[in-house]
Design an enzyme around this catalytic site. Structure first.
Site, PDB file in Angstrom:
ATOM      1  N   SER A   1      -5.540  32.928  14.598  1.00 48.84           N
ATOM      2  CA  SER A   1      -6.764  32.622  14.778  1.00 48.84           C
ATOM      3  C   SER A   1      -7.213  31.841  13.446  1.00 48.84           C
ATOM      4  O   SER A   1      -6.723  31.703  12.544  1.00 48.84           O
ATOM      5  CB  SER A   1      -7.667  33.984  14.529  1.00 48.84           C
ATOM      6  OG  SER A   1      -9.062  33.833  14.375  1.00 48.84           O
TER       7      SER A   1
ATOM      8  N   GLU B   1      -3.292  33.115  10.225  1.00 49.49           N
ATOM      9  CA  GLU B   1      -4.662  32.684   9.919  1.00 49.49           C
ATOM     10  C   GLU B   1      -4.919  31.135   9.782  1.00 49.49           C
ATOM     11  O   GLU B   1      -4.088  30.533   8.893  1.00 49.49           O
ATOM     12  CB  GLU B   1      -5.447  33.441   8.693  1.00 49.49           C
ATOM     13  CG  GLU B   1      -5.673  34.806   9.045  1.00 49.49           C
ATOM     14  CD  GLU B   1      -5.899  35.499   7.721  1.00 49.49           C
ATOM     15  OE1 GLU B   1      -6.705  36.558   8.058  1.00 49.49           O
ATOM     16  OE2 GLU B   1      -6.258  34.890   6.749  1.00 49.49           O
ATOM     17  N   CYS B   2      -5.934  30.432  10.328  1.00 47.68           N
ATOM     18  CA  CYS B   2      -6.265  29.137   9.968  1.00 47.68           C
ATOM     19  C   CYS B   2      -4.810  28.143  10.085  1.00 47.68           C
ATOM     20  O   CYS B   2      -4.391  27.841  11.344  1.00 47.68           O
ATOM     21  CB  CYS B   2      -6.866  28.930   8.758  1.00 47.68           C
ATOM     22  SG  CYS B   2      -7.969  27.362   8.643  1.00 47.68           S
ATOM     23  N   GLY B   3      -4.317  27.766   8.939  1.00 49.65           N
ATOM     24  CA  GLY B   3      -3.321  26.807   8.832  1.00 49.65           C
ATOM     25  C   GLY B   3      -2.010  27.640   9.507  1.00 49.65           C
ATOM     26  O   GLY B   3      -1.423  26.973  10.022  1.00 49.65           O
TER      27      GLY B   3
END
Length: 462
Positions: A430, A330-332
């Site tokens: 994502s 996720e993200c990072g």
């Protein structure tokens, strides 16, 4: 069951909710009370600060992602043995998901929990007008119990008494104190919010001073009395869990990756996952015999030279993916798995599993709740499965193949129907943050994929 509880809400963002929450937690802990903190909405940094102040893990209550019953179950699970539970609100009292009324707001959470609300407002530049401001918040939703107020940013003792007279005399509301302006009682920040607890070396000293200030300037006994007057909270039916599928899950957790909802991790464990933490910054290898990898969000952009130079770890992750190990990021975590990461005029080599270049920006690229529909079968569910999540990032992706997009998004910033993320074979990465306890199907699917990989590896090894 009587559970002493309060919701600390603000008239708007930046009014000082977190500073007050941390100070109250620190002060009551100094009194020797067992206190339990919570945070409304999708936030990772504030709960980490809460934990240091209270000495207890803070938990997220999100009424947009989760049902009322799920929120109450989560709240009762952690608040049941506490002498006092404090819920820090998000944004302004009535602010929630865009275009969806009260959904996701502090007010909605307060009503779900039947919790008295203490309203924090900025007194700077106000005199009798404070009565009009507070009256508007009290009367906007008659189902909400506005139980008291705290003024922040008081300029002088005279100003303090004037505002107090207005609140008590004209409104008849309990006056719970006021904080004078003090530049030394602040928590430093960065582009995604406040500085995380792990990186704030002065946090202990700041919390000690905050606790002392709260004892001097707030009516803490009044706060406790209001909390003890909270009504009975009904008990919801217990959540039924499927049979556990024991797997060993490698979870990235260090200064660069620490954006996890504690209850997401708890729920994965309840489903049978044995969590083994590792550091992409410092470790040279993954945990032994891992059956899956979970890389959460955080601040990889703050540690790029060290993070991307750890070639042994990157090679281990590449090999794990090539052998079929499920990897969810996720993200990072998505940024870290990309081919290249551009920041501060430099280029850094990522793990390379996501064929894209990520560029750090100078302003927010995405913020808000999103509905994410899976475009293909993946680690989290079948094609068309809708998940509720949250985006909050400054970076953007370049050259990402549309045919491998993970989601079709609705809500947040950008047009509905936009494509996002990367899903291919045993990888899903994502920008969307999910709360697994509020998405039991996605959590179960992810661990089922890990269990299938474990079984296949055993069969291969004989």
């Amino acid at each position: 069951m009587k559970i002493p509880r309060l919701v600390l809400a603000g008239t708007h963002s930046g009014v000082g909710k977190t500073t007050l929450t941390l100070g109250i937690l620190a002060a009551l802990r100094q009194r020797g009370l067992k206190i339990q903190p919570f945070k409304v909405g999708p936030d990772y940094i504030d709960p980490g600060l809460h934990q240091v102040a209270a000495g207890e893990v803070s938990h997220n209550l999100d009424s947009w992602m989760g049902s009322p019953a799920a929120l109450r179950r989560l709240f009762r699970k952690h608040a049941g043995t506490a002498e006092f539970s404090l819920v820090e609100g998000v944004m302004g009292l009535f602010d929630g998901a865009k275009g969806e009324g009260e959904a996701g707001s502090t007010a909605q959470v307060a009503k779900i929990l039947k919790a008295p609300v203490v309203l924090v407002f900025s007194a700077g530049g106000l005199a009798r007008s404070a009565a009009a401001l507070i009256s508007g918040y009290r009367n906007f939703d008659p189902d909400l119990q506005l139980a008291g107020v705290i003024a922040n940013g008081i300029g002088s003792s005279r100003h303090r008494e004037f505002i107090r007279d207005v609140v008590e005399g004209e409104l008849g509301l309990p006056w719970l104190g006021a904080l004078h302006r003090d530049a030394d009682l602040t928590i430093p920040g960065r582009h995604l919010g406040l500085l995380p607890a792990a990186e704030n070396k002065d946090l202990g000293q700041v919390l000690e001073r905050l606790g002392q200030s709260m004892e001097q300037q707030l009516d803490l006994d009044g706060l406790l009395l209001l909390a003890r007057q909270a009504p009975f909270l009904e008990k919801d039916p217990a959540q039924t869990l499927p049979p556990a599928s024991p797997v060993r899950l490698a979870v990235a957790r260090d200064e660069a990756f620490h954006f996890y909802y504690q209850d997401s991790l708890d729920y994965l464990e309840e489903l049978g996952a044995d969590l083994h933490y590792f550091s992409p910054l410092k470790d040279r290898s993954l945990p032994r015999e891992a059956d899956g990898i979970y890389i959460g969000g955080g601040f990889p952009e703050e540690f790029l030279p060290l993070l991307t130079s750890n070639q042994p770890m990157k090679s281990q992750i590449q090999r794990a993916w090539s052998e079929g190990m499920p990897i969810y990021a996720e993200c990072g975590g998505l940024m870290y798995l990309c081919r290249q990461i551009a920041a501060a005029g430099q280029e850094f080599p990522g793990v390379g599993l996501v064929p894209s270049r990520v560029q750090m920006g100078k302003k927010l690229a995405a913020l808000g709740y999103v509905r994410a529909r899976l475009r293909k079968p993946s680690l989290l569910g079948g094609e068309g499965t809708e998940l509720k999540g949250h985006e909050f990032h400054w970076s953007t992706m370049e050259e990402l193949p549309q045919e491998d997009s993970a989601y079709c998004l609705k809500g947040g910033r950008g047009g509905d129907g936009r494509l996002e993320g990367y899903a291919r074979e045993n990888l899903l990465a994502s920008y969307v943050h999910l709360h697994f306890r509020y998405h039991p199907g996605a959590a179960q699917k992810f661990l089922a994929c890990c269990a299938a990989y474990r079984k296949a590896r055993w069969q291969k090894d004989g």
